[in-house]
Design an enzyme around this catalytic site. Structure first.
Site, PDB file in Angstrom:
ATOM      1  N   SER A  34      15.014  -3.657  -1.368  1.00 28.51           N
ATOM      2  CA  SER A  34      14.029  -3.192  -2.353  1.00 28.51           C
ATOM      3  C   SER A  34      14.279  -3.691  -3.770  1.00 28.51           C
ATOM      4  O   SER A  34      13.444  -3.458  -4.653  1.00 28.51           O
ATOM      5  CB  SER A  34      13.965  -1.666  -2.356  1.00 28.51           C
ATOM      6  N   LYS A  89      11.453  -5.473  -5.260  1.00 27.23           N
ATOM      7  CA  LYS A  89      10.333  -4.771  -5.888  1.00 27.23           C
ATOM      8  C   LYS A  89      10.244  -5.066  -7.386  1.00 27.23           C
ATOM      9  O   LYS A  89       9.202  -4.858  -8.002  1.00 27.23           O
ATOM     10  CB  LYS A  89      10.439  -3.268  -5.644  1.00 27.23           C
ATOM     11  N   SER A 104      11.256   4.132  -4.361  1.00 25.05           N
ATOM     12  CA  SER A 104      11.197   2.865  -3.633  1.00 25.05           C
ATOM     13  C   SER A 104      10.148   2.948  -2.528  1.00 25.05           C
ATOM     14  O   SER A 104      10.329   2.430  -1.427  1.00 25.05           O
ATOM     15  CB  SER A 104      12.569   2.522  -3.049  1.00 25.05           C
TER      16      SER A 104
END
Length: 333
Positions: free
Chosen positions: A30, A33, A88
């Protein structure tokens, strides 16, 4: 340090103070991101509203992290972004990606954005960072994404938020009928689970998948200096190891900054730095310093002894005296 790859950089100048295998291509989890936010945030203002459809949530991977977005509810875009940065939430990413033109279009935009920023180790397959064949990034590229994001006030605010309220039910205008608490999964921000809140922490983003292990981009400010570290997949310890190793790198960086020469730069050649930052300055002849400099230089050399292949190593006093004035810093390949 047990991480497969890591890096320490000065946010203002982009100078890389030390690194290990920083261009090794690894699954980013993540932490990717951050690139998603760099790509989509400029197009999706936090003041907007959106009604979520079933189709937008259909492809959220089963078992992945979610914030709790529900179909047929209208959300403020700012709430969706908090779901991305704090929880997340892959459900929030999928909705925002569809708003941004679609999943594949967003992946293509992210890929193009990475190249513009000089991040050449990144291949985007899944914008949420979830494990996908061929998807990869590097400690260097993640540092570029984190540094660029900190120049955007909206990104920086989301990344530093420790906790918030997320809508459980909404009205037609996106205002909540009831809410529940969400908390940043970055333990350096919350100071929970035995890690402690790092002094001066600014966020940025952590991640985990079974393939990637634990990944982290973390930035902190101390004494007028802002440093950023990236840590990818520690090989020892439990889930706290990524935070403990990032903590150690930040401590080293704040102690060593100004006493070691950079091994590279996050600023791509012939490209402007992100707004609000300066490019790496040209090297100037240096006079010999005290033994304190020598001690820090030795420490830095040890840190980068197994550093990225082809990267420039710390220059010795002899090389500094022989190098012509104005020669550029060595840049990571």
């Amino acid at each position: 340090m047990s991480a497969l790859s890591w890096l320490v950089a000065d946010v203002r100048t982009g100078e890389v103070l030390a690194a290990h295998d920083a261009h090794r291509r690894l699954p980013p989890a993540s932490a990717l991101k951050t690139l998603f936010a760099l790509t989509a945030l400029p197009h999706l203002s936090g003041s907007g509203r959106h009604t979520v459809t079933e189709a937008e949530l259909d492809e959220v991977p089963e078992g992945s992290s979610v914030v709790g977005v529900s179909a047929d509810h209208t959300y403020r875009v700012a709430d969706l972004w908090r779901g991305v940065f704090l929880s997340s939430g892959n459900d929030a990413v999928h909705v925002l990606a569809e708003m941004n033109g679609g999943w594949e279009a967003t992946a293509a935009q992210m890929q193009a954005k990475a190249r513009v920023l000089g991040a050449r180790d990144t291949t985007v397959v899944s914008p949420d960072g979830y494990d996908a064949d061929g998807q990869a990034s590097s400690a260097y590229d993640l540092a570029v994404f984190g540094r660029t994001g900190l120049a955007d006030p909206a990104f920086a605010e989301y990344a530093a938020t420790a906790d918030a309220r997320f809508p459980g039910g909404t009205r037609g205008d996106g205002s909540p009928t009831w809410t529940y608490g969400i908390e940043n999964t970055n333990r350096l921000v919350t100071g929970e689970d035995g890690v402690g809140r790092y002094p001066g922490i600014l966020g940025v983003k952590n991640g985990y998948t079974s393939r990637a292990g634990y990944t982290l981009i973390a930035a902190a400010r101390r004494g007028g200096r802002t440093l950023l570290v990236t840590v990818m997949n520690p090989q020892r310890g439990d889930g706290n190891a990524v935070y403990e190793e990032a903590w150690s790198l930040l401590d080293w960086g704040f102690a060593a900054a100004g006493r070691v020469d950079p091994v590279g730069s996050l600023v791509p050649p012939a490209s402007p730095a992100p707004p609000g930052f300066v490019t790496a300055r040209a090297a100037q002849p240096a006079r010999p310093r005290t033994s304190t400099r020598t001690a820090y230089a030795v420490s830095a050399v040890l840190l980068v002894a197994t550093s990225l292949a082809g990267a420039a190593v710390l220059r010795s006093r002899r090389s500094r005296r022989s190098r012509r004035p104005g020669a550029p810093h060595a840049r990571l390949p």
